[in-house]
Motif scaffolding. Structure first.
Motif, PDB file in Angstrom:
ATOM      1  N   VAL A   1      38.146  38.514  59.996  1.00 20.05           N
ATOM      2  CA  VAL A   1      38.677  37.166  60.211  1.00 20.05           C
ATOM      3  C   VAL A   1      38.766  36.880  61.707  1.00 20.05           C
ATOM      4  O   VAL A   1      38.376  35.807  62.180  1.00 20.05           O
ATOM      5  CB  VAL A   1      40.065  37.020  59.557  1.00 20.05           C
ATOM      6  CG1 VAL A   1      40.670  35.650  59.855  1.00 20.05           C
ATOM      7  CG2 VAL A   1      39.963  37.229  58.048  1.00 20.05           C
ATOM      8  N   ARG A   2      39.272  37.852  62.471  1.00 27.01           N
ATOM      9  CA  ARG A   2      39.380  37.677  63.925  1.00 27.01           C
ATOM     10  C   ARG A   2      38.005  37.459  64.559  1.00 27.01           C
ATOM     11  O   ARG A   2      37.840  36.592  65.424  1.00 27.01           O
ATOM     12  CB  ARG A   2      40.058  38.897  64.541  1.00 27.01           C
ATOM     13  CG  ARG A   2      40.090  38.866  66.071  1.00 27.01           C
ATOM     14  CD  ARG A   2      40.652  40.154  66.619  1.00 27.01           C
ATOM     15  NE  ARG A   2      42.089  40.219  66.418  1.00 27.01           N
ATOM     16  CZ  ARG A   2      42.745  41.325  66.076  1.00 27.01           C
ATOM     17  NH1 ARG A   2      42.067  42.449  65.845  1.00 27.01           N
ATOM     18  NH2 ARG A   2      44.056  41.323  65.959  1.00 27.01           N
ATOM     19  N   LEU A   3      37.016  38.237  64.129  1.00 23.72           N
ATOM     20  CA  LEU A   3      35.671  38.095  64.681  1.00 23.72           C
ATOM     21  C   LEU A   3      35.102  36.716  64.381  1.00 23.72           C
ATOM     22  O   LEU A   3      34.455  36.099  65.237  1.00 23.72           O
ATOM     23  CB  LEU A   3      34.760  39.184  64.102  1.00 23.72           C
ATOM     24  CG  LEU A   3      33.327  39.240  64.641  1.00 23.72           C
ATOM     25  CD1 LEU A   3      33.338  39.532  66.138  1.00 23.72           C
ATOM     26  CD2 LEU A   3      32.521  40.301  63.905  1.00 23.72           C
ATOM     27  N   ARG A   4      35.371  36.211  63.184  1.00 28.37           N
ATOM     28  CA  ARG A   4      34.894  34.879  62.820  1.00 28.37           C
ATOM     29  C   ARG A   4      35.544  33.815  63.713  1.00 28.37           C
ATOM     30  O   ARG A   4      34.890  32.864  64.151  1.00 28.37           O
ATOM     31  CB  ARG A   4      35.215  34.613  61.348  1.00 28.37           C
ATOM     32  CG  ARG A   4      34.842  33.232  60.830  1.00 28.37           C
ATOM     33  CD  ARG A   4      33.347  33.025  60.773  1.00 28.37           C
ATOM     34  NE  ARG A   4      32.807  32.471  62.001  1.00 28.37           N
ATOM     35  CZ  ARG A   4      31.534  32.235  62.212  1.00 28.37           C
ATOM     36  NH1 ARG A   4      30.644  32.513  61.271  1.00 28.37           N
ATOM     37  NH2 ARG A   4      31.123  31.729  63.348  1.00 28.37           N
TER      38      ARG A   4
ATOM     39  N   ARG B   1      40.987  42.936  55.652  1.00 25.57           N
ATOM     40  CA  ARG B   1      39.803  42.742  56.487  1.00 25.57           C
ATOM     41  C   ARG B   1      40.087  41.735  57.609  1.00 25.57           C
ATOM     42  O   ARG B   1      39.295  40.851  57.892  1.00 25.57           O
ATOM     43  CB  ARG B   1      38.630  42.261  55.623  1.00 25.57           C
ATOM     44  CG  ARG B   1      38.275  43.195  54.471  1.00 25.57           C
ATOM     45  CD  ARG B   1      36.997  42.778  53.787  1.00 25.57           C
ATOM     46  NE  ARG B   1      35.843  42.926  54.676  1.00 25.57           N
ATOM     47  CZ  ARG B   1      34.606  42.550  54.336  1.00 25.57           C
ATOM     48  NH1 ARG B   1      34.383  41.998  53.139  1.00 25.57           N
ATOM     49  NH2 ARG B   1      33.613  42.703  55.177  1.00 25.57           N
ATOM     50  N   PHE B   2      41.240  41.931  58.244  1.00 26.61           N
ATOM     51  CA  PHE B   2      41.641  40.985  59.276  1.00 26.61           C
ATOM     52  C   PHE B   2      40.712  41.032  60.485  1.00 26.61           C
ATOM     53  O   PHE B   2      40.531  40.020  61.171  1.00 26.61           O
ATOM     54  CB  PHE B   2      43.078  41.252  59.714  1.00 26.61           C
ATOM     55  CG  PHE B   2      43.584  40.278  60.739  1.00 26.61           C
ATOM     56  CD1 PHE B   2      43.781  38.944  60.411  1.00 26.61           C
ATOM     57  CD2 PHE B   2      43.847  40.686  62.041  1.00 26.61           C
ATOM     58  CE1 PHE B   2      44.226  38.035  61.353  1.00 26.61           C
ATOM     59  CE2 PHE B   2      44.289  39.786  62.988  1.00 26.61           C
ATOM     60  CZ  PHE B   2      44.489  38.457  62.650  1.00 26.61           C
TER      61      PHE B   2
ATOM     62  N   HIS C   1      48.097  37.365  60.940  1.00 23.23           N
ATOM     63  CA  HIS C   1      48.448  38.588  60.191  1.00 23.23           C
ATOM     64  C   HIS C   1      49.952  38.796  60.176  1.00 23.23           C
ATOM     65  O   HIS C   1      50.535  39.133  59.125  1.00 23.23           O
ATOM     66  CB  HIS C   1      47.739  39.784  60.811  1.00 23.23           C
ATOM     67  CG  HIS C   1      47.862  41.041  60.006  1.00 23.23           C
ATOM     68  ND1 HIS C   1      48.919  41.924  60.152  1.00 23.23           N
ATOM     69  CD2 HIS C   1      47.072  41.562  59.034  1.00 23.23           C
ATOM     70  CE1 HIS C   1      48.762  42.932  59.315  1.00 23.23           C
ATOM     71  NE2 HIS C   1      47.658  42.741  58.617  1.00 23.23           N
ATOM     72  N   ALA C   2      50.610  38.601  61.316  1.00 24.36           N
ATOM     73  CA  ALA C   2      52.060  38.773  61.383  1.00 24.36           C
ATOM     74  C   ALA C   2      52.784  37.733  60.537  1.00 24.36           C
ATOM     75  O   ALA C   2      53.762  38.040  59.852  1.00 24.36           O
ATOM     76  CB  ALA C   2      52.524  38.695  62.837  1.00 24.36           C
ATOM     77  N   ILE C   3      52.309  36.489  60.571  1.00 24.96           N
ATOM     78  CA  ILE C   3      52.945  35.424  59.789  1.00 24.96           C
ATOM     79  C   ILE C   3      52.789  35.692  58.303  1.00 24.96           C
ATOM     80  O   ILE C   3      53.733  35.552  57.523  1.00 24.96           O
ATOM     81  CB  ILE C   3      52.336  34.063  60.167  1.00 24.96           C
ATOM     82  CG1 ILE C   3      52.726  33.689  61.597  1.00 24.96           C
ATOM     83  CG2 ILE C   3      52.780  32.968  59.200  1.00 24.96           C
ATOM     84  CD1 ILE C   3      52.049  32.442  62.118  1.00 24.96           C
ATOM     85  N   MET C   4      51.592  36.107  57.896  1.00 26.93           N
ATOM     86  CA  MET C   4      51.328  36.374  56.480  1.00 26.93           C
ATOM     87  C   MET C   4      52.172  37.541  55.971  1.00 26.93           C
ATOM     88  O   MET C   4      52.652  37.533  54.832  1.00 26.93           O
ATOM     89  CB  MET C   4      49.840  36.682  56.296  1.00 26.93           C
ATOM     90  CG  MET C   4      49.352  36.535  54.886  1.00 26.93           C
ATOM     91  SD  MET C   4      49.171  34.797  54.459  1.00 26.93           S
ATOM     92  CE  MET C   4      48.397  34.971  52.865  1.00 26.93           C
ATOM     93  N   SER C   5      52.381  38.542  56.816  1.00 27.48           N
ATOM     94  CA  SER C   5      53.157  39.709  56.416  1.00 27.48           C
ATOM     95  C   SER C   5      54.648  39.400  56.344  1.00 27.48           C
ATOM     96  O   SER C   5      55.373  39.988  55.538  1.00 27.48           O
ATOM     97  CB  SER C   5      52.917  40.861  57.399  1.00 27.48           C
ATOM     98  OG  SER C   5      51.545  41.181  57.481  1.00 27.48           O
ATOM     99  N   ALA C   6      55.111  38.479  57.182  1.00 24.76           N
ATOM    100  CA  ALA C   6      56.548  38.203  57.267  1.00 24.76           C
ATOM    101  C   ALA C   6      57.027  37.206  56.227  1.00 24.76           C
ATOM    102  O   ALA C   6      58.201  37.241  55.837  1.00 24.76           O
ATOM    103  CB  ALA C   6      56.893  37.690  58.664  1.00 24.76           C
TER     104      ALA C   6
ATOM    105  N   CYS D   1      44.689  32.413  65.266  1.00 25.97           N
ATOM    106  CA  CYS D   1      44.410  33.702  64.644  1.00 25.97           C
ATOM    107  C   CYS D   1      45.241  34.817  65.263  1.00 25.97           C
ATOM    108  O   CYS D   1      45.857  35.611  64.557  1.00 25.97           O
ATOM    109  CB  CYS D   1      42.919  34.025  64.766  1.00 25.97           C
ATOM    110  SG  CYS D   1      42.455  35.627  64.060  1.00 25.97           S
ATOM    111  N   ASP D   2      45.277  34.878  66.607  1.00 28.61           N
ATOM    112  CA  ASP D   2      45.888  36.012  67.305  1.00 28.61           C
ATOM    113  C   ASP D   2      47.178  35.692  68.033  1.00 28.61           C
ATOM    114  O   ASP D   2      47.777  36.585  68.636  1.00 28.61           O
ATOM    115  CB  ASP D   2      44.889  36.604  68.294  1.00 28.61           C
ATOM    116  CG  ASP D   2      43.903  37.544  67.622  1.00 28.61           C
ATOM    117  OD1 ASP D   2      44.290  38.206  66.649  1.00 28.61           O
ATOM    118  OD2 ASP D   2      42.743  37.612  68.059  1.00 28.61           O
TER     119      ASP D   2
END
Length: 371
Positions: free
Chosen positions: A16-19, A12-13, A303-308, A209-210
């Motif tokens: 998170v981005r909207l927040r 549900r990223f 999102h990229a950091i969490m995935s990597a 975030c982005d």
């Protein structure tokens, strides 16, 4: 949201981005920044590292420069207003620890405001790992010798400006104003020295975030607002006047309401930044050769950091920083008795006391009736 961070980031990223775009509540901002940047995972996986670095003596070359810079960071903020105060001490600890953590990179003056902003929202150890993530994941190579990464991003900004605001691009090209002349402090300090404080916080919410595309968007909005209309360029601005305008930006373009709306409306994505990065890198190699500093690949947001980076649930678990224990007295009986069943607290039953009914005919308290 923070209690189930991995699920929110992976599934549900967009929420998170909207927040983050709406603004993180002040009471949660410090913890949210630590989670967004990946500093929470980094801290848990390197438990005790900051304490170890803090106990070591720093390189005298960097220690001297850091000490001279401490009083320049937000001198009117209550944390840093007094020389030798707790704010300046924590800032020194964080910056010194980074020079020991990355001795090949050392210290750059632009890191001090980054660390200071983090310290306003979190303890020193968390601020250290937040600084590490910004330097290694969000802005890799920015603070290395030669500043090649910031020069390369300046060319990317210039190319994106040509697409977003052709009048501003043509004006800067006409007067041979290189991007490195006006955008260095913007990007290296993540606008912490340029914008009003409320705008800084909103930009950082979105930046962590982005990723760096938010920094590019802010720079493009400012250039478009200051130089993007023919009316503004009719005054016959030369090189000197243009540089003065970019140093003293008009306040109405820096206000939170205007700036954040324009940043969200600007159609610049992470793919656009990466595509232009490849183009500018090829041009750089043709004119300057290979980059002397091999920076790790840039991560575009949480999102990229969490995935990597591999992590466990334990790494993301929230831990209270203050624990208060209330000792129970051992020699006195409590008014309440604790019952484990259903985790409730029940009042201890009172002992039964039999009271003689005074209206009982057989009672000894009933006086005899006389006729």
């Amino acid at each position: 949201m923070l209690n189930h961070w991995d699920r929110w980031i992976s599934k549900r990223f967009k929420k998170v981005r909207l927040r983050c775009q709406k603004g993180i509540p002040p009471s949660l901002r410090g913890r949210a920044w630590l989670y967004l940047s990946g500093g929470k995972v980094k801290r848990e996986q390197n438990s005790g590292k900051f304490k170890e670095l803090n106990s070591m003596d720093g390189d005298p070359k960097w220690v001297d420069v850091i000490e001279r810079d401490l009083h320049r960071q937000f001198p009117f903020h209550e944390m840093f207003v007094s020389r030798g105060g707790h704010g300046q001490q924590d800032l020194f600890r964080v910056l010194k620890a980074y020079t020991l953590y990355r001795p090949d990179e050392g210290y750059c003056q632009a890191q001090a405001p980054i660390a200071a902003v983090l310290l306003m929202h979190m303890p020193a150890e968390d601020a250290f790992w937040g600084l590490v993530q910004i330097c290694e994941k969000y802005l890799p190579g920015y603070y290395s010798a030669g500043l090649e990464a910031i020069q390369l991003d300046g060319e990317i900004l210039n190319a994106l400006l040509k697409r977003v605001s052709p009048p501003a691009y043509r004006h800067l090209e006409k007067h041979k104003i290189e991007p490195i002349l006006y955008m260095t402090e913007w990007f290296m300090c993540a606008f912490s020295r340029t914008l009003p404080w409320s705008s800084v916080l909103r930009v950082w919410d979105m930046f962590l975030c982005d990723g760096v595309k938010i920094i590019f968007r802010v720079g493009l909005v400012l250039l478009k607002s200051m130089l993007g209309s023919r009316e503004k360029l009719k005054a016959g601005l030369g090189q000197y006047e243009t540089m003065e305008i970019l140093r003293a930006l008009e306040p109405q373009y820096l206000q939170e309401g205007f700036l954040i709306h324009q940043v969200l409306e600007l159609p610049i994505s992470s793919r656009d930044v990466e595509r232009e990065h490849r183009v500018q890198l090829r041009r750089w190699r043709k004119t300057h050769g290979e980059l002397s500093y091999k920076a790790p690949p840039r991560m575009h947001g949480a999102h990229a950091i969490m995935s990597a980076e591999p992590h466990t649930r334990q790494d993301l678990r929230q831990k209270p920083t203050i624990i208060v224990q209330y000792p129970l007295p051992s020699d006195t009986k409590s008014e309440f008795a604790r019952v484990k069943k259903r985790s409730t607290i029940r009042k201890a039953p009172n002992p039964k006391v039999e009271v003689t009914n005074p209206y009982n005919p057989c009672s000894q308290y009933l006086a005899p009736i006389r006729i």
